[in-house]
Design an enzyme around this catalytic site. Structure first.
Site, PDB file in Angstrom:
ATOM      1  N   HIS A  34       8.983  -9.445  -9.218  1.00 44.29           N
ATOM      2  CA  HIS A  34       7.866  -8.527  -9.151  1.00 44.29           C
ATOM      3  C   HIS A  34       7.175  -8.683  -7.728  1.00 44.29           C
ATOM      4  O   HIS A  34       6.912  -8.187  -6.964  1.00 44.29           O
ATOM      5  CB  HIS A  34       7.016  -8.574 -10.396  1.00 44.29           C
ATOM      6  CG  HIS A  34       6.115  -7.718 -10.301  1.00 44.29           C
ATOM      7  ND1 HIS A  34       6.103  -6.590 -10.977  1.00 44.29           N
ATOM      8  CD2 HIS A  34       4.757  -7.368  -9.629  1.00 44.29           C
ATOM      9  CE1 HIS A  34       5.037  -5.799 -11.046  1.00 44.29           C
ATOM     10  NE2 HIS A  34       4.060  -6.429  -9.940  1.00 44.29           N
ATOM     11  N   GLU A  35       6.380  -9.997  -7.886  1.00 42.79           N
ATOM     12  CA  GLU A  35       5.562 -10.222  -6.631  1.00 42.79           C
ATOM     13  C   GLU A  35       6.505 -10.411  -5.117  1.00 42.79           C
ATOM     14  O   GLU A  35       5.741  -9.953  -3.954  1.00 42.79           O
ATOM     15  CB  GLU A  35       4.609 -11.669  -6.906  1.00 42.79           C
ATOM     16  CG  GLU A  35       3.998 -11.647  -7.980  1.00 42.79           C
ATOM     17  CD  GLU A  35       2.898 -10.356  -8.070  1.00 42.79           C
ATOM     18  OE1 GLU A  35       2.570  -9.947  -7.045  1.00 42.79           O
ATOM     19  OE2 GLU A  35       2.462  -9.884  -9.143  1.00 42.79           O
ATOM     20  N   HIS A  38       6.751  -6.933  -3.885  1.00 47.53           N
ATOM     21  CA  HIS A  38       5.687  -6.459  -3.175  1.00 47.53           C
ATOM     22  C   HIS A  38       5.574  -7.244  -1.794  1.00 47.53           C
ATOM     23  O   HIS A  38       5.289  -6.354  -0.639  1.00 47.53           O
ATOM     24  CB  HIS A  38       4.496  -7.029  -4.032  1.00 47.53           C
ATOM     25  CG  HIS A  38       4.083  -6.212  -4.948  1.00 47.53           C
ATOM     26  ND1 HIS A  38       4.116  -4.763  -5.123  1.00 47.53           N
ATOM     27  CD2 HIS A  38       3.690  -6.733  -6.405  1.00 47.53           C
ATOM     28  CE1 HIS A  38       3.725  -4.583  -6.424  1.00 47.53           C
ATOM     29  NE2 HIS A  38       3.406  -5.508  -7.207  1.00 47.53           N
TER      30      HIS A  38
END
Length: 228
Positions: A34-35, A38
């Site tokens: 997820h990170e 980003h």
């Protein structure tokens, strides 16, 4: 999430410990994906803040947030260490749209990863001989579950979650600027709802906002795998 297995620990401590270990590994994998997503999209759009802070990596230690991880273990949903984005550094898109895209790609990566796992199972690219090993099968299906949870939870339109930033990115500037004032309160609204849910069982706000879409998406994934 883990608290519900504490009663089972007394009956079978070894199996329960292994199962909790699988959940923790799945959380680490999901948060890292997820990170990192980003960070890499922000970098591609011209904001190199994440690169400078060492976030362009798949090392879990760079992305895990202690409080978000604890909440994930207790409540079944949570977050990673937010990737800082300087909106004015975004050059390849309108900065406001770019921020929305950067925010959306985190939950999107979790959904795509779950979908990829489901497709691998459906087309037997993960052999049945592997899936017949209980520990491996448990890990894969928990990994799908945790990624969907992380996706749905982070799409909630509450600061500091990704869904809130997506809304800020797609609203007209005059509305976006007004709504962005909510960010000054940080995660207080989020924790407020969590405390209400934990105090009053009849309210169940997160159960409604998260449970329903997670259940629907899990059914979709299981249908793809052919295991419904």
């Amino acid at each position: 999430m883990i608290l519900q297995y504490l009663s089972e620990f007394q009956q079978d401590p070894i199996a329960t410990t292994l199962f909790i270990g699988i959940i923790i590994i799945a959380i680490v994998v999901a948060v890292t994906i997820h990170e990192f997503s980003h960070a890499i999209v922000a970098d591609q759009l011209g904001d190199f803040t994440a690169r400078k802070l060492g976030r362009l990596t798949l090392k879990p230690s760079a992305h895990l947030d202690p409080m978000g991880s604890i909440i994930f273990l207790v409540a079944g949903f949570g977050w990673g260490k937010p990737v800082p984005v300087v909106q004015n550094n975004i050059k390849k898109l309108n900065p406001q749209i770019g921020l929305a895209l950067i925010s959306l790609v985190g939950p999107g990566s979790n959904f795509i990863f779950s979908l990829l796992l489901a497709i691998l199972i459906r087309f037997e690219l993960i052999p049945n001989s592997v899936l017949n090993i209980d520990l491996v099968a448990s890990f894969i299906f928990i990994l799908i579950n945790v990624n969907i949870l992380l996706c749905v939870f982070n799409l909630l339109p509450l600061p500091p979650l990704d869904g809130f930033k997506v809304i800020l990115g797609i609203l007209p500037s005059r509305f976006s600027n007004s709504l962005s004032q909510m960010e000054r309160y940080g995660a207080i609204p989020l924790f407020g709802i969590l405390i209400l849910d934990m105090t009053f069982n009849s309210i169940n706000i997160f159960g409604t906002l998260i449970g329903t879409p997670v259940g629907f998406t899990l059914e979709l994934m299981l249908d793809i795998t052919g295991r419904v």
